[in-house]
Design a protein around this motif. Structure first.
Motif, short mmCIF file in Angstrom:
data_model
loop_
_atom_site.label_atom_id
_atom_site.label_comp_id
_atom_site.label_asym_id
_atom_site.label_seq_id
_atom_site.Cartn_x
_atom_site.Cartn_y
_atom_site.Cartn_z
N ASN A 60 0.84 -1.19 0.00
CA ASN A 60 0.00 0.00 0.00
C ASN A 60 0.88 1.25 0.00
O ASN A 60 0.59 2.23 -0.72
CB ASN A 60 -0.92 0.00 1.22
CG ASN A 60 -1.63 1.31 1.44
OD1 ASN A 60 -1.16 2.16 2.19
ND2 ASN A 60 -2.76 1.49 0.79
N GLY A 63 2.19 1.73 -3.39
CA GLY A 63 1.14 2.23 -4.27
C GLY A 63 0.92 3.72 -4.09
O GLY A 63 0.73 4.46 -5.07
N ILE A 64 0.94 4.18 -2.85
CA ILE A 64 0.78 5.61 -2.60
C ILE A 64 1.96 6.39 -3.15
O ILE A 64 1.79 7.51 -3.66
CB ILE A 64 0.56 5.86 -1.09
CG1 ILE A 64 -0.78 5.29 -0.64
CG2 ILE A 64 0.62 7.36 -0.79
CD1 ILE A 64 -1.05 5.40 0.84
N ARG A 66 3.41 5.80 -5.86
CA ARG A 66 3.11 6.00 -7.28
C ARG A 66 2.17 7.19 -7.47
O ARG A 66 2.33 7.98 -8.41
CB ARG A 66 2.51 4.73 -7.88
CG ARG A 66 3.47 3.54 -7.88
CD ARG A 66 2.87 2.33 -8.60
NE ARG A 66 3.67 1.15 -8.35
CZ ARG A 66 3.36 0.19 -7.48
NH1 ARG A 66 2.22 0.26 -6.81
NH2 ARG A 66 4.16 -0.84 -7.30
N LEU A 67 1.17 7.32 -6.60
CA LEU A 67 0.25 8.45 -6.71
C LEU A 67 0.97 9.77 -6.43
O LEU A 67 0.73 10.78 -7.10
CB LEU A 67 -0.92 8.28 -5.74
CG LEU A 67 -1.86 7.10 -6.00
CD1 LEU A 67 -3.01 7.12 -5.00
CD2 LEU A 67 -2.40 7.12 -7.43
N MET A 79 -1.99 3.69 -8.92
CA MET A 79 -1.57 3.11 -7.65
C MET A 79 -1.20 1.64 -7.83
O MET A 79 -0.19 1.18 -7.28
CB MET A 79 -2.69 3.27 -6.62
CG MET A 79 -2.30 2.88 -5.21
SD MET A 79 -3.60 3.39 -4.03
CE MET A 79 -2.86 2.78 -2.50
N THR A 130 -7.78 7.13 -7.21
CA THR A 130 -7.65 5.92 -6.39
C THR A 130 -7.96 4.70 -7.26
O THR A 130 -8.47 4.83 -8.37
CB THR A 130 -8.64 5.97 -5.22
OG1 THR A 130 -9.98 5.89 -5.73
CG2 THR A 130 -8.46 7.24 -4.40
N THR A 141 -3.87 11.27 0.16
CA THR A 141 -3.14 10.02 0.36
C THR A 141 -2.65 9.89 1.80
O THR A 141 -2.40 8.78 2.28
CB THR A 141 -1.93 9.89 -0.59
OG1 THR A 141 -1.00 10.95 -0.35
CG2 THR A 141 -2.39 9.91 -2.04
#
Length: 247
Positions: A60, A63-64, A66-67, A79, A130, A141
């Motif tokens: 997770n 993934g954040i 990446r945002l 993400m 998202t 985020t």
């Protein structure tokens, strides 16, 4: 997780970053208290071991990142490539060597902190999406990470409980959960009432003329609403039924 050097003049965002720092310490404390053998034990999530929870929380963070990178570079970076890819990563992460799994969490946490630090005051408002397709400012985020850490620390089944979660996190969680129910058409005639709250604190279908009222402490109501057990809550109709789906 120190606050970013490029933090905008936004006290709410600063508060969320400080909460994320506390949440990271909360998760790390419970993780570090587990022996390597303990990692193989069951979590509170059906079908998941503690290993799965740790891998999920680590990926997770990635993934954040990446945002946050999307916001900083203005180059769209989802993400996750797909839900299937996310699930595959979690499954693979859960099979890592025990020390490698711990390192995965530590490194992902550092990477996310570094990514937030690289944002300028202007880019904190940059829109990203998202996995559900909802458009949010990248500043959101920070709350996303707070949710993951506070809730999934409890899922490690170490004895940590929702009573250990800050009131402001519990309050926002219950507000957003009941709003999600309403948006999906769930939770009609269902009201959640915090016992002993002054002034009165209620969530859910507050316009219902004849609601079913589920009562308990704020922590107990969040535990129930997230699908993690009904201990400490009661219902005006008897034993509380299972709540509507959260996510």
């Amino acid at each position: 997780m120190p606050a970013p050097t490029a933090l905008p003049a936004d006290p709410e965002l600063l508060a969320q970053l400080l909460l994320a720092r506390r949440a990271t310490a909360f998760f790390a404390h419970e993780l570090n208290g587990l022996s390597n053998v303990d990692l193989d034990g069951d979590s509170l999530l059906p079908g998941w071991s503690r290993r799965h929870v740790i891998a999920h929380v680590a990926y997770n963070a990635r993934g954040i990142v990446r945002l946050v990178t999307w916001a900083r570079t203005d180059v769209e970076t989802p993400m996750y490539a797909s839900n299937a890819a996310r699930d595959s990563d979690i499954a693979a992460g859960a099979e890592l060597d025990r020390e490698a799994l711990r390192t995965l969490f530590d490194v992902a946490t550092i990477q996310l902190d570094a990514a937030w630090r690289r944002l300028t005051p202007e880019t904190w408002s940059h829109p990203v999406r998202t996995p559900s397709g909802r458009e949010i400012p990248v500043s959101e985020t920070v709350w996303m990470r707070n949710q993951e850490l506070w809730v999934h620390t409890i899922d490690l089944a170490t004895g940590a409980a929702f009573d250990d979660v800050p009131v402001e996190v519990l309050d926002r969680l219950l507000t957003e959960i009941t709003a999600a129910w309403a948006a999906r058409g769930d939770g009609a005639d269902l009201v959640l009432s915090v016992t002993g709250a002054h002034p009165e604190r209620r969530f859910g279908d507050l316009r219902s003329a004849d609601p079913v009222v589920v009562s308990g402490s704020l922590a107990a109501l969040v535990q129930w609403a997230t699908g993690r057990g009904g201990s400490g809550v009661s219902s005006s109709t008897g034993s509380p039924a299972d709540p509507p789906r959260w996510l």
